[in-house]
Design a protein around this motif. Structure first.
Motif, PDB file in Angstrom:
ATOM      1  N   LEU A  15       0.828  -1.214   0.000  1.00 48.81           N
ATOM      2  CA  LEU A  15       0.000   0.000   0.000  1.00 48.81           C
ATOM      3  C   LEU A  15       0.855   1.254   0.000  1.00 48.81           C
ATOM      4  CD1 LEU A  15      -2.928  -0.875   2.424  1.00 48.81           C
ATOM      5  CD2 LEU A  15      -3.075  -0.398  -0.016  1.00 48.81           C
ATOM      6  N   LYS A  18       2.038   2.106  -3.390  1.00 48.33           N
ATOM      7  CA  LYS A  18       1.016   2.512  -4.349  1.00 48.33           C
ATOM      8  C   LYS A  18       0.430   3.887  -4.048  1.00 48.33           C
ATOM      9  CE  LYS A  18       1.196  -1.213  -6.722  1.00 48.33           C
ATOM     10  NZ  LYS A  18       1.774  -1.205  -8.038  1.00 48.33           N
ATOM     11  N   LEU A  19       0.329   4.246  -2.783  1.00 48.05           N
ATOM     12  CA  LEU A  19      -0.303   5.511  -2.409  1.00 48.05           C
ATOM     13  C   LEU A  19       0.575   6.703  -2.755  1.00 48.05           C
ATOM     14  CD1 LEU A  19      -1.741   4.669   1.125  1.00 48.05           C
ATOM     15  CD2 LEU A  19      -3.045   5.136  -0.935  1.00 48.05           C
ATOM     16  N   TRP A  26      -4.515  11.545  -0.950  1.00 54.95           N
ATOM     17  CA  TRP A  26      -5.106  10.227  -0.758  1.00 54.95           C
ATOM     18  C   TRP A  26      -6.590  10.166  -1.102  1.00 54.95           C
ATOM     19  CZ3 TRP A  26      -2.584   8.502   4.522  1.00 54.95           C
ATOM     20  CH2 TRP A  26      -1.229   8.267   4.323  1.00 54.95           C
ATOM     21  N   TYR A  29      -6.947  10.048  -4.844  1.00 55.05           N
ATOM     22  CA  TYR A  29      -6.444   8.768  -5.333  1.00 55.05           C
ATOM     23  C   TYR A  29      -7.465   7.656  -5.053  1.00 55.05           C
ATOM     24  CZ  TYR A  29      -3.441   4.670  -5.853  1.00 55.05           C
ATOM     25  OH  TYR A  29      -2.926   3.470  -6.239  1.00 55.05           O
ATOM     26  N   ALA A  30      -8.047   7.686  -3.860  1.00 57.02           N
ATOM     27  CA  ALA A  30      -9.051   6.672  -3.520  1.00 57.02           C
ATOM     28  C   ALA A  30     -10.253   6.783  -4.457  1.00 57.02           C
ATOM     29  CB  ALA A  30      -9.491   6.835  -2.062  1.00 57.02           C
TER      30      ALA A  30
END
Length: 75
Positions: A15, A18-19, A26, A29-30
């Motif tokens: 994670l 990737k973040l 964030w 991105y989410a």
């Protein structure tokens, strides 16, 4: 180390890779990932429906052949 600890650390590492680095990015991105995943799920559902339709048509053909004796000229 217990296997759960190794899996948890591996997941956290994945994670983190990737973040985005900035925590303020964030949520965006989410949202992007959610939209991508939703599109993939919809595509998979449609593919499943098409496969189901093809299989049902194949079963109908096989049943029709069995009932009407198509190919009954076998020895």
């Amino acid at each position: 180390m217990k296997i759960r600890t190794v899996v948890a650390l591996g997941t956290l590492g994945w994670l983190a890779s990737k973040l985005p680095r900035d925590p303020q990015e964030w949520p965006a991105y989410a949202g992007e990932q959610y939209a991508t995943l939703r599109g993939q799920v919809e595509e998979a559902v449609e593919a499943g429906k098409r496969a189901s339709d093809r299989r049902m048509a194949q079963l109908d053909r096989e049943l029709d052949e069995a009932v009407h004796g198509a190919g009954s000229d076998r020895p």
